[in-house]
Design a protein around this motif. Structure first.
Motif, PDB file in Angstrom:
ATOM      1  N   SER A 182       0.821  -1.204   0.000  1.00 24.52           N
ATOM      2  CA  SER A 182       0.000   0.000   0.000  1.00 24.52           C
ATOM      3  C   SER A 182       0.864   1.266   0.000  1.00 24.52           C
ATOM      4  O   SER A 182       0.592   2.224  -0.736  1.00 24.52           O
ATOM      5  CB  SER A 182      -0.925  -0.009   1.217  1.00 24.52           C
ATOM      6  N   LEU A 183       1.909   1.273   0.804  1.00 22.86           N
ATOM      7  CA  LEU A 183       2.807   2.436   0.856  1.00 22.86           C
ATOM      8  C   LEU A 183       3.559   2.618  -0.457  1.00 22.86           C
ATOM      9  O   LEU A 183       3.728   3.744  -0.934  1.00 22.86           O
ATOM     10  CB  LEU A 183       3.781   2.285   2.026  1.00 22.86           C
ATOM     11  N   ARG A 184       3.980   1.514  -1.056  1.00 20.70           N
ATOM     12  CA  ARG A 184       4.667   1.603  -2.360  1.00 20.70           C
ATOM     13  C   ARG A 184       3.728   2.133  -3.436  1.00 20.70           C
ATOM     14  O   ARG A 184       4.127   2.911  -4.304  1.00 20.70           O
ATOM     15  CB  ARG A 184       5.222   0.242  -2.753  1.00 20.70           C
ATOM     16  N   ARG A 185       2.470   1.713  -3.392  1.00 22.23           N
ATOM     17  CA  ARG A 185       1.485   2.204  -4.351  1.00 22.23           C
ATOM     18  C   ARG A 185       1.269   3.711  -4.163  1.00 22.23           C
ATOM     19  O   ARG A 185       1.154   4.456  -5.129  1.00 22.23           O
ATOM     20  CB  ARG A 185       0.171   1.439  -4.197  1.00 22.23           C
ATOM     21  N   GLN A 186       1.240   4.146  -2.905  1.00 16.99           N
ATOM     22  CA  GLN A 186       1.081   5.570  -2.612  1.00 16.99           C
ATOM     23  C   GLN A 186       2.264   6.367  -3.165  1.00 16.99           C
ATOM     24  O   GLN A 186       2.069   7.433  -3.765  1.00 16.99           O
ATOM     25  CB  GLN A 186       0.967   5.770  -1.102  1.00 16.99           C
ATOM     26  N   ILE A 187       3.470   5.850  -2.998  1.00 16.00           N
ATOM     27  CA  ILE A 187       4.657   6.522  -3.532  1.00 16.00           C
ATOM     28  C   ILE A 187       4.593   6.576  -5.056  1.00 16.00           C
ATOM     29  O   ILE A 187       4.895   7.602  -5.670  1.00 16.00           O
ATOM     30  CB  ILE A 187       5.943   5.817  -3.061  1.00 16.00           C
ATOM     31  N   ALA A 188       4.180   5.484  -5.672  1.00 14.71           N
ATOM     32  CA  ALA A 188       4.075   5.458  -7.139  1.00 14.71           C
ATOM     33  C   ALA A 188       3.067   6.490  -7.629  1.00 14.71           C
ATOM     34  O   ALA A 188       3.316   7.183  -8.620  1.00 14.71           O
ATOM     35  CB  ALA A 188       3.684   4.064  -7.611  1.00 14.71           C
ATOM     36  N   ASP A 189       1.941   6.605  -6.930  1.00 14.43           N
ATOM     37  CA  ASP A 189       0.924   7.585  -7.326  1.00 14.43           C
ATOM     38  C   ASP A 189       1.440   9.010  -7.176  1.00 14.43           C
ATOM     39  O   ASP A 189       1.221   9.851  -8.053  1.00 14.43           O
ATOM     40  CB  ASP A 189      -0.349   7.421  -6.490  1.00 14.43           C
ATOM     41  N   LEU A 190       2.126   9.291  -6.075  1.00 16.47           N
ATOM     42  CA  LEU A 190       2.613  10.643  -5.831  1.00 16.47           C
ATOM     43  C   LEU A 190       3.796  11.019  -6.721  1.00 16.47           C
ATOM     44  O   LEU A 190       4.017  12.197  -6.992  1.00 16.47           O
ATOM     45  CB  LEU A 190       3.010  10.803  -4.356  1.00 16.47           C
ATOM     46  N   SER A 191       4.544  10.042  -7.173  1.00 17.19           N
ATOM     47  CA  SER A 191       5.708  10.349  -8.006  1.00 17.19           C
ATOM     48  C   SER A 191       5.405  10.274  -9.506  1.00 17.19           C
ATOM     49  O   SER A 191       6.291  10.508 -10.323  1.00 17.19           O
ATOM     50  CB  SER A 191       6.873   9.428  -7.648  1.00 17.19           C
ATOM     51  N   MET A 192       4.164   9.968  -9.864  1.00 16.67           N
ATOM     52  CA  MET A 192       3.791   9.929 -11.279  1.00 16.67           C
ATOM     53  C   MET A 192       3.770  11.347 -11.858  1.00 16.67           C
ATOM     54  O   MET A 192       3.216  12.259 -11.274  1.00 16.67           O
ATOM     55  CB  MET A 192       2.415   9.291 -11.460  1.00 16.67           C
ATOM     56  N   LYS A 193       4.393  11.493 -13.005  1.00 12.59           N
ATOM     57  CA  LYS A 193       4.406  12.786 -13.691  1.00 12.59           C
ATOM     58  C   LYS A 193       3.171  12.891 -14.583  1.00 12.59           C
ATOM     59  O   LYS A 193       2.676  11.890 -15.100  1.00 12.59           O
ATOM     60  CB  LYS A 193       5.657  12.939 -14.542  1.00 12.59           C
ATOM     61  N   LEU A 194       2.718  14.106 -14.769  1.00 16.02           N
ATOM     62  CA  LEU A 194       1.540  14.337 -15.602  1.00 16.02           C
ATOM     63  C   LEU A 194       1.768  13.829 -17.022  1.00 16.02           C
ATOM     64  O   LEU A 194       0.860  13.286 -17.641  1.00 16.02           O
ATOM     65  CB  LEU A 194       1.175  15.826 -15.613  1.00 16.02           C
ATOM     66  N   GLY A 195       2.991  13.953 -17.529  1.00 15.16           N
ATOM     67  CA  GLY A 195       3.307  13.477 -18.874  1.00 15.16           C
ATOM     68  C   GLY A 195       3.328  11.972 -19.005  1.00 15.16           C
ATOM     69  O   GLY A 195       3.414  11.446 -20.117  1.00 15.16           O
ATOM     70  N   GLU A 196       3.244  11.242 -17.886  1.00 14.52           N
ATOM     71  CA  GLU A 196       3.279   9.777 -17.908  1.00 14.52           C
ATOM     72  C   GLU A 196       1.895   9.137 -17.880  1.00 14.52           C
ATOM     73  O   GLU A 196       1.788   7.912 -17.929  1.00 14.52           O
ATOM     74  CB  GLU A 196       4.082   9.256 -16.714  1.00 14.52           C
ATOM     75  N   ILE A 197       0.858   9.953 -17.796  1.00 12.20           N
ATOM     76  CA  ILE A 197      -0.491   9.383 -17.743  1.00 12.20           C
ATOM     77  C   ILE A 197      -0.875   8.859 -19.122  1.00 12.20           C
ATOM     78  O   ILE A 197      -0.265   9.235 -20.124  1.00 12.20           O
ATOM     79  CB  ILE A 197      -1.533  10.408 -17.230  1.00 12.20           C
ATOM     80  N   PRO A 198      -1.857   7.969 -19.201  1.00 14.47           N
ATOM     81  CA  PRO A 198      -2.260   7.417 -20.493  1.00 14.47           C
ATOM     82  C   PRO A 198      -2.645   8.504 -21.506  1.00 14.47           C
ATOM     83  O   PRO A 198      -3.168   9.563 -21.135  1.00 14.47           O
ATOM     84  CB  PRO A 198      -3.470   6.548 -20.146  1.00 14.47           C
ATOM     85  N   ALA A 199      -2.383   8.215 -22.761  1.00 12.86           N
ATOM     86  CA  ALA A 199      -2.621   9.191 -23.833  1.00 12.86           C
ATOM     87  C   ALA A 199      -4.084   9.639 -23.892  1.00 12.86           C
ATOM     88  O   ALA A 199      -4.371  10.807 -24.154  1.00 12.86           O
ATOM     89  CB  ALA A 199      -2.201   8.609 -25.177  1.00 12.86           C
ATOM     90  N   ARG A 200      -5.017   8.729 -23.589  1.00 13.87           N
ATOM     91  CA  ARG A 200      -6.433   9.109 -23.653  1.00 13.87           C
ATOM     92  C   ARG A 200      -6.757  10.202 -22.640  1.00 13.87           C
ATOM     93  O   ARG A 200      -7.616  11.040 -22.889  1.00 13.87           O
ATOM     94  CB  ARG A 200      -7.335   7.898 -23.450  1.00 13.87           C
ATOM     95  N   LEU A 201      -6.052  10.222 -21.513  1.00 11.93           N
ATOM     96  CA  LEU A 201      -6.265  11.274 -20.526  1.00 11.93           C
ATOM     97  C   LEU A 201      -5.570  12.572 -20.929  1.00 11.93           C
ATOM     98  O   LEU A 201      -5.986  13.659 -20.527  1.00 11.93           O
ATOM     99  CB  LEU A 201      -5.774  10.830 -19.144  1.00 11.93           C
ATOM    100  N   GLN A 202      -4.514  12.461 -21.726  1.00 14.23           N
ATOM    101  CA  GLN A 202      -3.808  13.660 -22.176  1.00 14.23           C
ATOM    102  C   GLN A 202      -4.552  14.390 -23.290  1.00 14.23           C
ATOM    103  O   GLN A 202      -4.229  15.531 -23.602  1.00 14.23           O
ATOM    104  CB  GLN A 202      -2.391  13.306 -22.640  1.00 14.23           C
ATOM    105  N   ARG A 203      -5.560  13.748 -23.859  1.00 11.86           N
ATOM    106  CA  ARG A 203      -6.317  14.376 -24.950  1.00 11.86           C
ATOM    107  C   ARG A 203      -7.540  15.153 -24.459  1.00 11.86           C
ATOM    108  O   ARG A 203      -8.341  15.597 -25.272  1.00 11.86           O
ATOM    109  CB  ARG A 203      -6.737  13.312 -25.955  1.00 11.86           C
ATOM    110  N   ARG A 216       2.683  14.423  -9.205  1.00 15.49           N
ATOM    111  CA  ARG A 216       1.464  14.712  -8.445  1.00 15.49           C
ATOM    112  C   ARG A 216       1.817  15.357  -7.099  1.00 15.49           C
ATOM    113  O   ARG A 216       1.142  16.278  -6.651  1.00 15.49           O
ATOM    114  CB  ARG A 216       0.682  13.415  -8.218  1.00 15.49           C
ATOM    115  N   PHE A 217       2.892  14.898  -6.483  1.00 19.18           N
ATOM    116  CA  PHE A 217       3.326  15.462  -5.208  1.00 19.18           C
ATOM    117  C   PHE A 217       3.616  16.956  -5.356  1.00 19.18           C
ATOM    118  O   PHE A 217       3.138  17.773  -4.561  1.00 19.18           O
ATOM    119  CB  PHE A 217       4.568  14.725  -4.687  1.00 19.18           C
TER     120      PHE A 217
END
Length: 150
Positions: free
Chosen positions: A75-96, A109-110
């Motif tokens: 759970s803590l690792r998942r939280q770190i992954a979510d907070l360290s995700m960059k906006l440019g790394e989200i799926p292309a469908r969300l970037q459109r 996100r952090f």
């Protein structure tokens, strides 16, 4: 603030010493759960400060020594992954989406949450930060659904 390799090694040595002493107290029966609670609290503190590398190292050490349960570590690792995700790394469908804040694609996100919470609108407007945070949260939800299917 970034740490040099020597500083990180020193901090890890201190943390390992603290974990060892916490685990020893737990085994003797003094302060039942004391080591477990302090390790998890320290990890949460590191995450809240954005010190993800240190938090990851402490999670690994705490999980291997039994101070943190494996499910909590995941759970803590998942939280770190979510907070360290960059906006440019989200799926292309969300970037459109309309009004995608492309200038924020290199921010995590952090960092975006810190800017929003401190009302730092020098780089982006409040609306752009809100959009970026919503997209990152949506991407995190998609990732957790995908992990549950596996």
């Amino acid at each position: 603030m970034y740490l040099t390799l020597r500083e990180a090694a020193f901090i890890m040595a201190l943390l390992l010493g603290a974990l060892t002493s916490c685990a020893h107290r737990h085994e003797e029966g003094g302060g039942a759960g004391f080591g477990r609670n302090t390790a998890e609290a320290r990890i949460n503190h590191l995450i809240s400060e954005g010190r993800f590398v240190e938090a990851e190292a402490l999670i690994a050490e705490s999980a291997s020594s039994g101070l943190v349960e494996q499910s909590v570590a995941v759970s803590l690792r998942r939280q770190i992954a979510d907070l360290s995700m960059k906006l440019g790394e989200i799926p292309a469908r969300l970037q459109r989406v309309p009004n995608f804040p492309a200038k924020l694609k290199d921010f995590t996100r952090f960092h975006l949450q810190k800017m929003y919470d401190s009302a730092d609108f020098g780089i982006a407007s409040k609306k752009e930060l809100q959009t970026a945070l919503k997209l990152l949260k949506d991407a995190a939800k998609d990732n957790s659904r995908l992990l549950q299917k596996l």
